[in-house]
Scaffold this motif. Structure first.
Motif, short mmCIF file in Angstrom:
data_model
loop_
_atom_site.label_atom_id
_atom_site.label_comp_id
_atom_site.label_asym_id
_atom_site.label_seq_id
_atom_site.Cartn_x
_atom_site.Cartn_y
_atom_site.Cartn_z
N GLY B 276 4.36 58.89 -45.51
CA GLY B 276 2.97 58.44 -45.45
C GLY B 276 2.76 57.38 -44.38
N ALA B 277 3.74 56.47 -44.28
CA ALA B 277 3.62 55.40 -43.28
C ALA B 277 3.67 55.97 -41.87
N HIS B 278 4.48 57.02 -41.68
CA HIS B 278 4.55 57.64 -40.35
C HIS B 278 3.22 58.31 -40.00
N VAL B 279 2.62 58.97 -40.99
CA VAL B 279 1.33 59.61 -40.75
C VAL B 279 0.27 58.55 -40.48
N LEU B 280 0.34 57.47 -41.26
CA LEU B 280 -0.65 56.39 -41.13
C LEU B 280 -0.68 55.82 -39.72
N ALA B 281 0.51 55.80 -39.08
CA ALA B 281 0.58 55.25 -37.73
C ALA B 281 -0.15 56.12 -36.72
N ARG B 282 -0.47 57.36 -37.12
CA ARG B 282 -1.06 58.30 -36.17
C ARG B 282 -2.46 58.77 -36.52
N ALA B 283 -2.82 58.66 -37.77
CA ALA B 283 -4.05 59.33 -38.17
C ALA B 283 -5.07 58.37 -38.74
N GLN B 284 -6.28 58.80 -38.75
CA GLN B 284 -7.34 58.03 -39.37
C GLN B 284 -7.48 58.50 -40.81
N VAL B 285 -7.50 57.57 -41.72
CA VAL B 285 -7.30 57.99 -43.11
C VAL B 285 -8.36 57.47 -44.07
N HIS B 286 -9.57 57.30 -43.56
CA HIS B 286 -10.57 56.73 -44.45
C HIS B 286 -10.88 57.58 -45.65
N SER B 287 -10.93 58.91 -45.43
CA SER B 287 -11.26 59.78 -46.55
C SER B 287 -10.15 59.74 -47.60
N VAL B 288 -8.89 59.68 -47.12
CA VAL B 288 -7.77 59.61 -48.06
C VAL B 288 -7.87 58.35 -48.92
N ARG B 289 -8.21 57.25 -48.25
CA ARG B 289 -8.34 55.99 -48.97
C ARG B 289 -9.37 56.09 -50.08
N THR B 290 -10.52 56.69 -49.75
CA THR B 290 -11.58 56.81 -50.75
C THR B 290 -11.16 57.73 -51.88
N VAL B 291 -10.54 58.87 -51.53
CA VAL B 291 -10.10 59.81 -52.56
C VAL B 291 -9.08 59.16 -53.48
N PHE B 292 -8.11 58.45 -52.87
CA PHE B 292 -7.07 57.81 -53.66
C PHE B 292 -7.66 56.74 -54.57
N ALA B 293 -8.65 56.00 -54.05
CA ALA B 293 -9.30 54.98 -54.87
C ALA B 293 -9.98 55.62 -56.07
N LEU B 294 -10.60 56.79 -55.85
CA LEU B 294 -11.25 57.51 -56.95
C LEU B 294 -10.23 57.96 -57.98
N VAL B 295 -9.10 58.52 -57.48
CA VAL B 295 -8.05 58.98 -58.38
C VAL B 295 -7.55 57.82 -59.24
N ILE B 296 -7.33 56.68 -58.58
CA ILE B 296 -6.83 55.51 -59.30
C ILE B 296 -7.84 55.04 -60.34
N ALA B 297 -9.12 55.05 -59.96
CA ALA B 297 -10.15 54.62 -60.90
C ALA B 297 -10.19 55.54 -62.11
N LEU B 298 -10.06 56.87 -61.87
CA LEU B 298 -10.06 57.83 -62.97
C LEU B 298 -8.85 57.61 -63.88
N LEU B 299 -7.68 57.43 -63.26
CA LEU B 299 -6.47 57.18 -64.04
C LEU B 299 -6.63 55.91 -64.86
N GLY B 300 -7.26 54.89 -64.23
CA GLY B 300 -7.48 53.64 -64.94
C GLY B 300 -8.35 53.85 -66.17
N ALA B 301 -9.43 54.62 -65.99
CA ALA B 301 -10.33 54.91 -67.10
C ALA B 301 -9.59 55.66 -68.20
N GLU B 302 -8.73 56.61 -67.78
CA GLU B 302 -8.00 57.40 -68.78
C GLU B 302 -6.99 56.54 -69.53
N MET B 303 -6.33 55.61 -68.80
CA MET B 303 -5.38 54.72 -69.46
C MET B 303 -6.11 53.85 -70.50
N ILE B 304 -7.28 53.33 -70.11
CA ILE B 304 -8.02 52.48 -71.04
C ILE B 304 -8.44 53.30 -72.26
#
Lengths: 149, 312
Positions: B276-304
């Protein structure tokens, strides 16, 4: 939102060959020592990864078809909790002990990094930070030694 | 499920978690516990143990693959001629000083984890996930902080310089372009006691939940101590492994670290995060960041949710 600094990132590999891991806070006498330690820790991290992989493959070959019991917590047996017993197990080629040994080596990496930082500060005659590094190292070692490690 | 099936599936999941975590700049550790607990029905204590080891592995791996792994923060407008100068952004003095707090906190947290009921751990974990999701999508722009540094910071020599890579945002400062090799940028640390206290909390969360708690560490350095974003991120990466190692001793002696679980998880996260770090050095990843944030938020809600209903 601003875009990531791609250009700068692209330049990084070429520029980082010489002083890739030197953080702010070290003086000239210790920078070479720190760089060397980084190279050593890099190799040890890789070694730890391979030990875990080797133990894992051995484990899966021997007991890959046994069912898992991870749903309830039993706690690991003593043979996988104490360093002397783990070493003994690994020397008898017990797969789980080998994995645990690799994990221990991995855990030792940050501890070694703190020790290296302390030595570098000592080289720089930075008494305050030699003392702080020693304190952190003491806390880390206490957490291991305090548990019949 | 057999050991082989578990190892294969857990390694694949961890690989993906490590890869996406590195792209999102969060580290994969934060999704390992929910993945193991929710998808594989692994006991939370085993999950926490495996996650902690993967956090140490990721931190060591990140430092082993240093040239590729940069603080994941997008910083404003870096023109081509002002690149990295090879020096690291991390501040060793700040890191070590704050590690006094994080390691003590981590040991306290690790001791608490065995007496804390699973459902509370799940709820707290969910809250940390929600918070991390918010932190990962927040814009990372350094604001100038006028005012004198904390006298304590001066006495502890926490103030430092970082390699120049940000061009001046306002036109009044020296013309960008005229100086391809610009001088290191000085910065100062503020509110040291507050940062130190928050770091104790970050350590306690790390020990209690088996995570790196990088989001809390960055908060302490960023918001409390007003360090530049890249400095706090890089220093936090350095500290995460040390903090996790402090609770690893307690986990090991309590039998939380099951090699059969930690093996696929650690290897998966390690390989995934380096890739991931190698890809990060080359690519623009804003959409990934947003998607991952959503996934984390959903997981957080499910854990709660699972924590409240006692489903774990």
């Amino acid at each position: 939102m601003p875009s990531p600094d791609q250009n700068a990132e692209n330049q990084a590999p070429a520029a980082t060959t010489q002083n890739d891991c030197v953080p702010h806070g070290l003086l000239a006498p210790s920078i070479r020592a720190y760089r060397r330690t980084c190279a050593l820790l890099r190799r040890l991290t890789l070694t730890a990864g391979f030990i875990i992989l080797a133990g894992g493959l051995l484990f899966l070959r021997q007991s890959g078809s046994t069912p898992t019991h991870f749903h309830t917590f039993h706690g690991e047996p003593a043979s996988l909790r104490h360093l002397p017993l783990i070493l003994a197990g690994a020397s008898h080629a017990q797969p789980l002990a080998i994995i645990q040994l690799g994990i221990l080596l991995l855990i030792a990496m940050p501890v070694a990094r703190v020790a290296a930082a302390g030595l570098c500060f000592a080289l720089d005659h930075d008494r305050l930070y030699t003392a702080i590094s020693t304190l952190v190292l003491a806390i880390l070692l206490a957490s291991f030694l305090g548990h019949g490690f | 499920m057999t050991q082989l099936e578990f190892a294969g599936l857990a390694a694949t999941g961890s690989l993906l978690a490590g890869f996406l975590g590195a792209l999102a700049g969060l580290g994969g550790g934060v999704v390992i516990v929910p993945m193991l607990a929710l998808a594989f029905h692994v006991d939370v204590h085993y999950a926490i143990g495996a996650s902690l080891i993967s956090v140490i592995g990721t931190s060591a791996g990140a430092q082993a693959a240093q040239p590729a792994i940069r603080p994941a923060a997008p910083s404003a407008l870096a023109p081509r001629h002002q690149g990295f100068h090879g020096a690291s952004f991390s501040n060793l003095r700040v890191g070590l000083f704050l590690e006094v707090a994080t390691t003590i906190g981590a040991i306290c947290g690790a001791f608490l984890s065995s007496s804390t009921p699973t459902r509370w751990i799940a709820i707290l974990f969910g809250l940390v996930l929600l918070y991390s999701a918010v932190m990962s999508i927040r814009p990372k722009i350094d604001k100038p902080h006028p005012g004198p540094p904390d006298p304590l910071a001066t006495r502890l020599r926490l103030n430092g310089t970082h390699p120049a890579e940000l061009p001046a945002l306002n036109a009044s400062s020296k013309q960008p372009g005229s100086q391809p090799e610009s001088a290191p940028v000085p910065y100062t640390a503020r509110r040291v006691p507050l940062g130190f206290g928050l770091m104790f909390g970050a350590g306690a969360l790390s020990g209690l939940l088996g995570i790196g708690s990088g989001a809390v560490k960055v908060l302490a350095m960023d918001e409390a101590m007003k360090l530049p974003f890249k400095v706090s991120t890089a220093t936090s990466n350095f500290m995460i492994g040390v903090t996790a190692a402090a609770s690893a001793g307690v986990y090991l002696s309590r039998g939380y670290i099951d090699p059969a679980i930690a093996m696929p998880v650690t290897l998966g996260v390690l390989v995934g995060s380096v890739a991931g770090a190698h890809v990060l050095a080359r690519a623009q990843v804003h959409s990934v960041r947003t998607v991952f944030a959503l996934v984390i938020a959903l997981l957080g809600a499910e854990m709660i949710f699972n924590g409240i209903t006692g489903g774990l």
